[in-house]
Design an enzyme around this catalytic site. Structure first.
Site, PDB file in Angstrom:
ATOM      1  N   LYS A 179     -30.663 -82.957 -96.498  1.00 48.14           N
ATOM      2  CA  LYS A 179     -29.514 -83.107 -95.607  1.00 48.14           C
ATOM      3  C   LYS A 179     -29.311 -81.805 -94.828  1.00 48.14           C
ATOM      4  CE  LYS A 179     -25.066 -82.272 -95.808  1.00 48.14           C
ATOM      5  NZ  LYS A 179     -24.771 -81.964 -94.406  1.00 48.14           N
ATOM      6  N   GLU A 235     -28.515 -70.704-103.017  1.00 52.99           N
ATOM      7  CA  GLU A 235     -28.654 -69.482-102.209  1.00 52.99           C
ATOM      8  C   GLU A 235     -27.364 -69.366-101.448  1.00 52.99           C
ATOM      9  OE1 GLU A 235     -32.377 -70.156 -99.838  1.00 52.99           O
ATOM     10  OE2 GLU A 235     -32.425 -68.005-100.183  1.00 52.99           O
ATOM     11  N   GLU A 242     -17.380 -62.275 -96.746  1.00 54.78           N
ATOM     12  CA  GLU A 242     -18.387 -62.524 -95.714  1.00 54.78           C
ATOM     13  C   GLU A 242     -17.725 -63.106 -94.461  1.00 54.78           C
ATOM     14  OE1 GLU A 242     -21.117 -65.798 -96.510  1.00 54.78           O
ATOM     15  OE2 GLU A 242     -22.773 -64.523 -95.857  1.00 54.78           O
TER      16      GLU A 242
HETATM   17  P1  NAD Z   1     -21.560 -74.558 -95.997  1.00 53.65           P
HETATM   18  O1  NAD Z   1     -21.503 -74.246 -97.435  1.00 53.65           O
HETATM   19  O2  NAD Z   1     -20.311 -74.926 -95.293  1.00 53.65           O
HETATM   20  O3  NAD Z   1     -22.541 -75.782 -95.752  1.00 53.65           O
HETATM   21  C1  NAD Z   1     -23.874 -75.772 -96.223  1.00 53.65           C
HETATM   22  C2  NAD Z   1     -24.328 -77.187 -96.429  1.00 53.65           C
HETATM   23  O4  NAD Z   1     -23.583 -77.751 -97.519  1.00 53.65           O
HETATM   24  C3  NAD Z   1     -24.058 -78.103 -95.239  1.00 53.65           C
HETATM   25  O5  NAD Z   1     -25.133 -78.990 -95.076  1.00 53.65           O
HETATM   26  C4  NAD Z   1     -22.794 -78.852 -95.661  1.00 53.65           C
HETATM   27  O6  NAD Z   1     -22.670 -80.114 -95.051  1.00 53.65           O
HETATM   28  C5  NAD Z   1     -23.013 -78.983 -97.153  1.00 53.65           C
HETATM   29  N1  NAD Z   1     -21.796 -79.170 -97.951  1.00 53.65           N
HETATM   30  C6  NAD Z   1     -20.543 -78.775 -97.657  1.00 53.65           C
HETATM   31  N2  NAD Z   1     -19.696 -79.122 -98.672  1.00 53.65           N
HETATM   32  C7  NAD Z   1     -20.458 -79.711 -99.618  1.00 53.65           C
HETATM   33  C8  NAD Z   1     -20.176 -80.258-100.903  1.00 53.65           C
HETATM   34  N3  NAD Z   1     -18.958 -80.266-101.426  1.00 53.65           N
HETATM   35  N4  NAD Z   1     -21.203 -80.756-101.612  1.00 53.65           N
HETATM   36  C9  NAD Z   1     -22.461 -80.749-101.125  1.00 53.65           C
HETATM   37  N5  NAD Z   1     -22.792 -80.255 -99.915  1.00 53.65           N
HETATM   38  C10 NAD Z   1     -21.799 -79.737 -99.161  1.00 53.65           C
HETATM   39  O7  NAD Z   1     -22.295 -73.338 -95.336  1.00 53.65           O
HETATM   40  P2  NAD Z   1     -22.591 -73.110 -93.790  1.00 53.65           P
HETATM   41  O8  NAD Z   1     -21.299 -72.719 -93.163  1.00 53.65           O
HETATM   42  O9  NAD Z   1     -23.377 -74.242 -93.238  1.00 53.65           O
HETATM   43  O10 NAD Z   1     -23.582 -71.873 -93.874  1.00 53.65           O
HETATM   44  C11 NAD Z   1     -23.126 -70.582 -93.978  1.00 53.65           C
HETATM   45  C12 NAD Z   1     -23.188 -70.073 -95.393  1.00 53.65           C
HETATM   46  O11 NAD Z   1     -24.514 -70.191 -95.905  1.00 53.65           O
HETATM   47  C13 NAD Z   1     -22.861 -68.609 -95.475  1.00 53.65           C
HETATM   48  O12 NAD Z   1     -21.990 -68.339 -96.536  1.00 53.65           O
HETATM   49  C14 NAD Z   1     -24.213 -67.940 -95.720  1.00 53.65           C
HETATM   50  O13 NAD Z   1     -24.128 -66.719 -96.361  1.00 53.65           O
HETATM   51  C15 NAD Z   1     -24.936 -68.965 -96.487  1.00 53.65           C
HETATM   52  N6  NAD Z   1     -26.381 -68.784 -96.339  1.00 53.65           N
HETATM   53  C16 NAD Z   1     -27.079 -68.212 -97.347  1.00 53.65           C
HETATM   54  C17 NAD Z   1     -28.443 -68.026 -97.222  1.00 53.65           C
HETATM   55  C18 NAD Z   1     -29.237 -67.406 -98.323  1.00 53.65           C
HETATM   56  O14 NAD Z   1     -30.456 -67.386 -98.220  1.00 53.65           O
HETATM   57  N7  NAD Z   1     -28.620 -66.915 -99.380  1.00 53.65           N
HETATM   58  C19 NAD Z   1     -29.086 -68.422 -96.064  1.00 53.65           C
HETATM   59  C20 NAD Z   1     -28.347 -68.991 -95.054  1.00 53.65           C
HETATM   60  C21 NAD Z   1     -26.980 -69.179 -95.215  1.00 53.65           C
END
Ligand code: NAD
Length: 395
Positions: free
Chosen positions: A173, A247, A379
């Site tokens: 997804k 991650e 962050e």
């Molecule tokens: P997010 O957590 O809002 O969303 C990530 C994914 O999770 C999306 O596909 C979203 O639809 C899904 N999601 C949201 N709520 C969920 C739930 N309750 N259950 C299952 N899936 C759910 O993050 P974002 O805003 O898309 O991305 C930014 C974040 O990702 C930042 O905090 C960043 O640090 C992190 N990030 C980490 C890495 C790494 O390698 N550690 C890499 C890229 C991004």
């Protein structure tokens, strides 16, 4: 405008309920495509397809699985420009940044493809009389992969590469905001992988991401995303004892002593703090500078940050694009406003929206931040760097 579908069990299908959502170019605010807005029915259909494909794929020798993934890597490589342009439009990345990501992710996919042939079980032996014990590595089953919006295609490769190479089947997804290169990836993989081995469904975190975590036939969940989402996923996955791979966020420090080469520091922060508009879990976003070098650092850092070329993402000279969405820009603005409200920080440059259309936010330097401040602790995920003063090593 392109209208996309989900890829499930080797077929292109609309969301079961027929719902869709607009996909926006963050640099222009234009709707550039439409993707399915899934429900738990889509989750169930995709997981069942992946479960049905598992036996055949897990029985396929690693060498054969590797071959298909290597072919997929070749196809991605051949389409570097097309994929970079699509990623740039969907995420708001400058084209040069998007172009640099493709060779990297192609190499990653090739690495994963081969790595599955080198797995080993180190401890084997006769630990009990008449018995031999060994560790055998086996695929876990259906892996649900949930990706963020900052590096969509790269994240998709990091998700599917190891899982598929090791013989698992995948339901991926992508972020609801940035599904376009992931859908293209499914198109390019469609005739290389047996039906159901790799499925892509689009939609919101709840119900699609969370629905995957709840689904009893999913054996493992892999999430890259926010820390809060990671906690939620780990909690929900416990109910069905799924394996979990997370991650999450970051807040990388840069510690600057008085013998530092400031030109190098400034060049480094200009790249590592503002790359991808700071929407990077490894963004070098909190600086600590020793008293004796503090003012000199700010005097060099501010003009360097102001020199970043922000704007048209199709222009090869552009170094920084917009944030991914209006919502993300509001979030970043909130962090800056609350920092200012502390009364002790100074916004030396930026701190507000860019001019014109697109979700631009000016590259920002916040000085005099204190260790306990939210801007230092949390962050921001935007083009904002804080600078904090220290006087000795102990501190
Ligand atoms: P997010 O957590 O809002 O969303 C990530 C994914 O999770 C999306 O596909 C979203 O639809 C899904 N999601 C949201 N709520 C969920 C739930 N309750 N259950 C299952 N899936 C759910 O993050 P974002 O805003 O898309 O991305 C930014 C974040 O990702 C930042 O905090 C960043 O640090 C992190 N990030 C980490 C890495 C790494 O390698 N550690 C890499 C890229 C991004």
């Amino acid at each position: 405008m392109d209208k996309h579908q989900n890829f499930v069990g080797g077929k292109w299908v609309d969301a079961v309920d027929g719902a869709t959502q607009p996909i926006i170019n963050p640099a222009t605010e234009e709707t550039i495509a439409e993707a399915p807005r899934g429900s738990e029915k889509d989750v169930d259909r995709a997981v069942k397809a992946a479960a049905a494909a598992f036996e055949g794929w897990s029985d396929t020798p690693p060498g054969e699985r590797r071959l298909q993934l290597m072919k997929l890597a070749d196809r991605l490589e051949e389409r570097t420009e097309e994929l970079a342009a699509l990623e740039a439009r969907n995420v708001g990345k400058p084209i040069t940044v998007a172009l640099a990501e493709v060779p990297f992710l192609v190499d990653n996919l090739r690495f994963f493809a081969g790595a599955a042939r080198c797995l080993e079980g180190k401890a084997a032996g006769e630990y009990m009389r008449d018995y031999t014990s060994w560790i055998r590595r086996e695929p876990v089953g259906v892996v649900a992969s949930i990706a963020p919006w900052n590096y969509p295609l790269m994240m998709a490769i990091w998700k599917i590469g190891p899982a598929l190479a090791a013989g698992n089947t995948v339901v991926l997804k992508p972020s609801e905001q940035t599904p376009l290169t992931t859908i293209r990836l499914a198109e390019l993989a469609a005739d290389l992988l047996p039906a159901g081995v790799f499925n892509v469904i689009t939609g919101d975190g709840e119900p699609v991401g969370a629905g995957l975590v709840r689904h009893p036939q999913v054996n493992m969940v892999s999430l890259t995303g926010d820390v809060a989402t990671g906690k939620e996923v780990a909690r929900a996955a416990a109910a069905t004892l799924k394996r979990v791979h997370l991650e999450l966020g970051g807040k990388a420090p840069v510690i600057i002593f008085d013998d530092a080469d400031l030109d190098l520091v400034v060049e480094g922060v200009k790249v590592a703090g503002f790359m991808n508009s700071g929407q990077d879990c490894t963004a070098a976003c909190r600086l600590y500078a020793r008293d004796s070098i503090y003012d000199k650092l700010l005097a060099e850092l501010v003009p360097a940050v102001e020199s970043l070329k922000v704007g048209d993402i199709t222009d090869e000279a552009t170094e920084m694009g917009p944030l991914v969405s209006a919502e993300q820009r509001e979030r970043v603005t909130g962090f800056v406003d609350r920092a200012v409200a502390t009364g002790h920080v100074r916004v030396l440059t930026g701190g507000r929206n860019g001019d014109g259309r697109g979700f631009f936010f000016k590259p920002t330097v916040i000085a005099d931040a204190q260790q306990g401040d939210e801007i230092v602790q949390r962050e921001v995920f935007g083009p904002v760097v804080s600078v904090t003063r220290f006087s000795d090593v102990e501190q």
